[in-house]
Every structure is written in structure tokens, then in C-alpha cells.
Design a protein around this motif. Structure first.
Motif, short mmCIF file in Angstrom:
data_model
loop_
_atom_site.label_atom_id
_atom_site.label_comp_id
_atom_site.label_asym_id
_atom_site.label_seq_id
_atom_site.Cartn_x
_atom_site.Cartn_y
_atom_site.Cartn_z
N GLY A 13 49.91 62.20 74.54
CA GLY A 13 49.75 63.11 73.43
C GLY A 13 49.38 62.39 72.15
N THR A 14 49.47 63.10 71.05
CA THR A 14 49.16 62.55 69.73
C THR A 14 50.19 63.01 68.71
OG1 THR A 14 47.68 64.44 69.27
CG2 THR A 14 46.66 62.41 70.12
N ILE A 15 50.39 62.19 67.69
CA ILE A 15 51.21 62.56 66.53
C ILE A 15 50.30 62.53 65.32
CG2 ILE A 15 53.09 61.84 65.01
CD1 ILE A 15 54.56 60.76 67.38
N HIS A 16 50.29 63.63 64.57
CA HIS A 16 49.49 63.72 63.34
C HIS A 16 50.43 63.61 62.14
CE1 HIS A 16 45.93 64.98 65.64
NE2 HIS A 16 46.76 65.72 66.35
N LEU A 17 50.21 62.60 61.33
CA LEU A 17 51.11 62.30 60.23
C LEU A 17 50.79 63.05 58.94
CD1 LEU A 17 51.34 58.43 60.73
CD2 LEU A 17 52.91 60.19 61.57
N SER A 18 49.65 63.73 58.89
CA SER A 18 49.27 64.46 57.69
C SER A 18 50.18 65.67 57.50
CB SER A 18 47.83 64.92 57.78
OG SER A 18 47.64 65.71 58.94
N ASP A 19 50.32 66.07 56.24
CA ASP A 19 51.17 67.22 55.88
C ASP A 19 52.60 67.00 56.39
OD1 ASP A 19 48.94 68.38 54.70
OD2 ASP A 19 48.35 69.33 56.58
N SER A 20 53.12 67.96 57.16
CA SER A 20 54.49 67.86 57.64
C SER A 20 54.59 67.17 58.99
CB SER A 20 55.12 69.26 57.75
OG SER A 20 54.35 70.07 58.64
N GLY A 21 53.47 66.87 59.60
CA GLY A 21 53.46 66.17 60.88
C GLY A 21 53.55 67.11 62.06
N ALA A 22 52.91 66.73 63.15
CA ALA A 22 52.93 67.56 64.36
C ALA A 22 52.70 66.68 65.57
CB ALA A 22 51.86 68.65 64.28
N MET A 23 53.33 67.03 66.68
CA MET A 23 53.12 66.34 67.95
C MET A 23 52.43 67.29 68.92
SD MET A 23 55.85 64.86 70.76
CE MET A 23 56.39 63.41 69.86
N THR A 24 51.42 66.77 69.60
CA THR A 24 50.72 67.53 70.62
C THR A 24 50.77 66.76 71.93
OG1 THR A 24 49.19 68.43 68.96
CG2 THR A 24 48.52 68.59 71.27
N LEU A 25 51.22 67.42 73.00
CA LEU A 25 51.29 66.79 74.31
C LEU A 25 50.38 67.51 75.30
CD1 LEU A 25 55.12 66.10 74.82
CD2 LEU A 25 53.35 64.49 74.12
N SER A 26 49.74 66.73 76.16
CA SER A 26 48.94 67.30 77.24
C SER A 26 49.68 67.08 78.56
CB SER A 26 47.56 66.63 77.30
OG SER A 26 46.88 67.02 78.48
N HIS A 27 49.89 68.15 79.31
CA HIS A 27 50.56 68.05 80.59
C HIS A 27 49.57 67.94 81.74
CE1 HIS A 27 53.51 70.11 77.93
NE2 HIS A 27 54.35 69.28 78.52
N LYS A 28 48.29 67.76 81.42
CA LYS A 28 47.26 67.73 82.45
C LYS A 28 46.74 66.32 82.75
CE LYS A 28 45.55 72.36 81.27
NZ LYS A 28 44.36 73.15 80.85
#
Length: 512
Positions: free
Chosen positions: A324-339
Motif C-alpha cells: 500500500g501507500t501512506i500519503h503524508l499531505s493534509d491529515s494523512g491517509a493509508m491505502t492498501l491493495s489486497h490484490k
């Protein structure tokens, strides 16, 4: 100087009590967490085939010997048994340290906290104590039955001790010889080696083997140290100059469990996904600022740019690893791919591998450790290439078991490791393989590490080359910058010139 009988009696009592305490404590520690001890036994190449039997035999023997030492009539027999067992334990540890790639833990309680070298010293001390105990007990003919078969003259005492020691050494040596698999050879593939292979250009003795490569560019190589995460060592590309930089931060304190330092000029990142935290700073001032507002947990991590990180993390949805990825901009978000990661056994150990980010192609690359595959994905976590390494091990050969008392999964047997380490640059993926190909000389293999080179654009194998061992130490980390291969071998930093790749790397840069 002779020891008085009174002192001998006190000494033998102390030795027996020490052994009784050691064996009872060790046996109970093993039995209390028997499922964990059995798994730890299975992790040893020497014992994996007998894990179920050995896991019962060892604590039972320890309790039996403790009982023999408790009864004065059988103390000499118990002391010989203790001597034999500690000799075998010592030889086992020596073999594990010097001849095995798999170093499990097979103890319990406080003793488990000892390192293997300290554990060996600990065992040797008890071997010496047992020798002293046998000497004293053998001389106390009045307190023992004079006709017992264990009594011999003190002058000849070295003979049975030597025979017992040699017997223990031979037993462990034979066990190792019959169970050690040695180097894995895959007869299904041929490697292609260049007529004009890359050659070593520079070498530097760092005088410390705990470094890892945190990053590199055309001018400098950046080395991190997990024991001192706030200190960065910078070595110039010619390996002539070295300096140490003390990183500062905007936090009052920093908890470090598994720190990972990455330098991607003009930024550096200090990260720990187990605490967790992410610090980012500019290499001009070397001060890190906290960038993580939410507690995102992760294992492997590679910076994509100044605000985005590629990660491998445990998914709350599947309880398995995902990319996945972690985006540090703004409040931050994590995105995971299960594929992207494909489960074969448990979704944890079977998908283990090395995560890289190719800055030139802007692609995430993940190389499986236990199967012949690598993944190439874009920044949106979309699969672009499912590549194969040149061997034929498509199914992870691992055995996983569960420690019920701790609800933990662990390797229950030594796995077959296919791809040890990897790096990427330009059109290429560089993989340090753990398999010996057809017709490759074993002598050369044992004194070097092989690098297989793949083209991630056309998904094809290109060629292989060797990186020589230094002082019997093998390659343990590497990266590639332009046409330079940078490797850590023991406590040495080396560079190799990859002139055969120069033209294509330069053409790639022109196109971009």
C-alpha cells in the motif's frame, strides 16, 4: 594444592544444586510453553525431522538427570549424564553458529535472553563444573559403593571424560552431516554470465558490520545503523572520505524498535512502523520533523516522493500482509491493495519479500523471498508486471505453525529461500539468488554471491554476475545507482562497475 574433604563436600553440593536448578528450571520452562519449544526445535535444520520426539526427550532427560543428582547413591551417574548432555548442547551451538544458516532458539525462560555466543560460554562453564563434580565424586569412595563400575583411579579419569566428550561431539557431528542439506541446486535453469563481468572498483573497511544502506546518489552513499538510528554515516562514491552526521528532530524523545532510515535527496526519512512514527527532513540541515498524525502501522517502507511512501502492512480486513501507500499531505491517509500479494500458505510468511521503489520508472517493485516471482505496480497500486525469476520454485516451501498460548504464527521448519535481497534502477531489477543453477561450480558459489539481472520493461532475464566474499562474509545488502553496484559485505563497503548497462541506463534518462 589439595582440597580438604569438607570443602569437597561443600563444592559437590553446590555443583549438584546448580545443575538441579538449571535442569528443573529449563525443563519446566520448555514444558510450560511446549508448543513454542517444539516450533523452535523444528526451526533448526539439524532437528526439524525429529522435532516432535526431541521436544519431549530433552525436558524429560533434564528432569531425570536432576533426580539422579538429588539422590547421593546415583550422583556420579547423574554427573556423567549431565556432562554428556552439556557437551552435546555446546557442540550443537558451535555447529549452529559456524555451519548453519538457520539460528533458532531452543531454550526457555531467562536463558532464552542469552545470545548464542554467551549461551555457548554458559554451557562450557557447566561442562567444567561437571568435570570437577565427576572428579570429586569418583574420589569419594567411602561415600559411594566401592564396587560401583563408575569408580576408576583418579589418574585415569581423563579417559572416560574424553570418551564421553568425543561421543557427544561425534553424535552431533553425525546428526549434522546426515541432516544438513547444503547448497540447493536447481537443475532446471542455466545462468548466463558475461565474458567481461563487472569488476570491483573500490573497497572500504567500515570496521563495523551493523550498517545498512539507507540510500545513495552519484556523489554519496548513506549508511544507517539500527543501534544508533540518529547517526548517519556518509561515504563519498570513491570510498575515500567518510563522515558521521547526527540527526536532530522536533520530538523530545524517540522510541526505536525497528527504525528504518532512507535518504532520497533532497530529503531523508526516519521511520518506525511498529511504534509508529515518520520523520522527514532536508539533507541540508539534517533535522527531522514529525509527519504522521495518525498511527499507521507498517513493516517494509520505501519513499516514493516527499509526501508518499510505499509500504507493506498488516491488513485489518484479512489479517494478512498487503502492499500500500501512506500519503503524508493534509491529515494523512493509508491505502492498501489486497490484490497484489498472492497468498499460498498463510498470507504472512509465504508473501515475505523485499520492497523497492524505482525512481526512474516510478514503479513499486516487490520480490518474493520464497517463490520465483516479482511484482511491478504503479503508484496507484495497479499491477503492471508479474515477473518470474529464472528458477522454477513457484510454490513457497514453508511450514507454518501456531503458538496457541500466544496466538502467534511462526516458521515451524527452515524455509527454502529463493531470493535473498533485491535492488532496482532504471529498466532493471537486481536479485541476489539463493539457488545454484545447472553446471555452476560449487567452489565459486561458496566464495561469492550471485546477482541475477532482469529487465522489468520486457519482463526478461538478462544476465548474472558474481560478487566475491570478503573474509568469508557474504553480501548482505546492496543498491544500484547509474552504472555502479554498491554492496555491503561483512564490515566492508564495495563498488562494482556495471559498464554493460551504461548505454541503456543513459538512453532511459534521455527518454524521460
Amino acid at each position: 594444592m589439595k582440597i580438604h574433604n569438607k570443602h569437597k563436600n561443600v563444592l559437590i553440593e553446590v555443583i549438584c544444586l546448580l545443575y538441579i536448578f538449571l535442569f528443573v528450571y529449563a525443563a519446566l520452562s520448555k514444558l510450560v510453553v511446549f508448543d513454542e519449544f517444539k516450533i523452535q526445535i523444528g526451526q533448526s535444520t539439524m532437528l526439524t525431522s525429529f522435532a516432535g520426539i526431541v521436544a519431549w526427550i530433552i525436558p524429560c532427560l533434564e528432569i531425570l538427570i536432576a533426580l539422579l543428582l538429588l539422590i547421593p547413591r546415583f550422583r556420579l551417574l547423574g554427573m556423567y549424564a549431565a556432562f554428556n548432555l552439556m557437551v552435546m548442547f555446546s557442540v550443537y551451538i558451535f555447529v549452529i553458529l559456524n555451519f548453519s544458516d538457520d539460528i533458532p532458539c531452543s531454550c526457555g525462560g531467562v536463558i532464552e535472553k542469552l545470545g548464542w555466543t554467551e549461551h555457548l560460554i554458559f554451557n562450557i562453564v557447566f561442562v567444567i563444573l561437571a568435570s570437577i563434580g565427576i572428579y570429586i565424586l569418583n574420589g569419594q569412595k567411602k561415600s559411594l559403593h566401592a564396587k560401583t563400575s563408575f569408580l576408576i583411579t583418579q589418574k585415569n579419569l581423563y579417559k572416560p571424560l574424553s570418551i564421553n566428550a568425543i561421543g557427544g561431539i561425534c553424535f552431533i557431528t553425525i546428526l549434522f552431516a546426515f541432516t544438513h542439506k547444503g547448497t540447493e541446486r536447481d537443475m532446471s535453469f542455466h545462468r548466463g554470465f558475461l565474458h567481461d563481468p563487472p569488476h570491483k572498483t573500490h573497497e572500504l573497511d567500515l570496521e563495523y558490520s551493523g550498517y545498512y544502506i539507507a540510500g545513495a546518489d552519484e556523489k554519496n552513499i548513506y549508511l544507517g545503523n539500527p543501534k544508533s538510528p540518529l547517526y548517519l554515516t556518509v561515504v563519498d562514491s570513491s570510498l575515500q572520505r567518510k563522515k558521521v552526521i547526527h540527526l536532530s528532530m522536533d520530538l523530545d524523545s524517540l522510541l526505536t524498535r525497528s527504525p528504518q532510515l532512507r535518504v532520497i535527496p533532497p530529503y531523508f526519512f526516519l521511520m518506525d512502523g511498529t511504534v509508529p512514527y515518520i520523520l522527514r527532513g532536508n539533507i541540508k540541515e539534517w533535522k527531522g520533523y514529525s509527519m504522521l498524525e495518525k498511527p499507521f502501522y507498517f513493516t517494509n517502507v520505501q519513499p516514493i516522493d516527499s509526501l508518499t511512501l510505499a509500504i507493506r502492512a498488516m491488513s485489518n480486513k484479512t489479517n494478512e500482509f498487503s502492499l500500500g501507500t501512506i500519503h503524508l499531505s493534509d491529515s494523512g491517509a493509508m491505502t492498501l491493495s489486497h490484490k497484489l500479494l498472492k497468498k499460498q500458505v498463510d498470507g504472512l510468511f509465504d508473501v515475505d519479500g523485499t520492497l523497492q521503489y524505482n525512481q526512474q520508472k516510478q514503479q513499486l517493485i516487490y520480490t518474493y523471498r520464497y517463490r520465483n516471482q516479482y511484482i511491478v505496480a504503479n503508484n496507484n497500486l495497479e499491477l503492471q508486471v508479474l515477473g518470474k525469476t529464472i528458477d522454477t520454485i513457484s510454490q513457497a516451501k514453508i511450514k507454518v505453525d501456531t503458538i496457541v498460548s500466544k496466538n502467534q504464527r511462526k516458521m515451524a521448519a527452515p524455509p527454502l529461500r529463493i531470493n535473498k535481497y533485491s535492488a532496482t534502477f532504471g529498466n532493471y531489477l537486481f536479485v541476489n539468488s539463493n539457488l545454484l543453477g545447472k553446471k555452476e561450480p560449487l567452489v565459486l558459489w561458496k566464495k561469492s554471491s550471485v546477482i541475477d539481472v532482469y529487465n522489468i520493461v520486457n519482463n526478461g532475464y538478462q544476465f548474472s554476475f558474481y560478487v566475491e566474499d570478503i573474509n568469508k562474509s557474504k553480501l548482505r545488502s546492496f543498491c544500484v545507482v547509474d552504472n555502479t553496484f554498491i554492496g555491503l559485505i561483512g564490515n566492508h563497503l564495495v563498488t562494482y562497475k556495471l559498464k554493460n548497462l551504461l548505454n541503456e541506463v543513459q538512453s532511459l534518462a534521455v527518454k524521460q
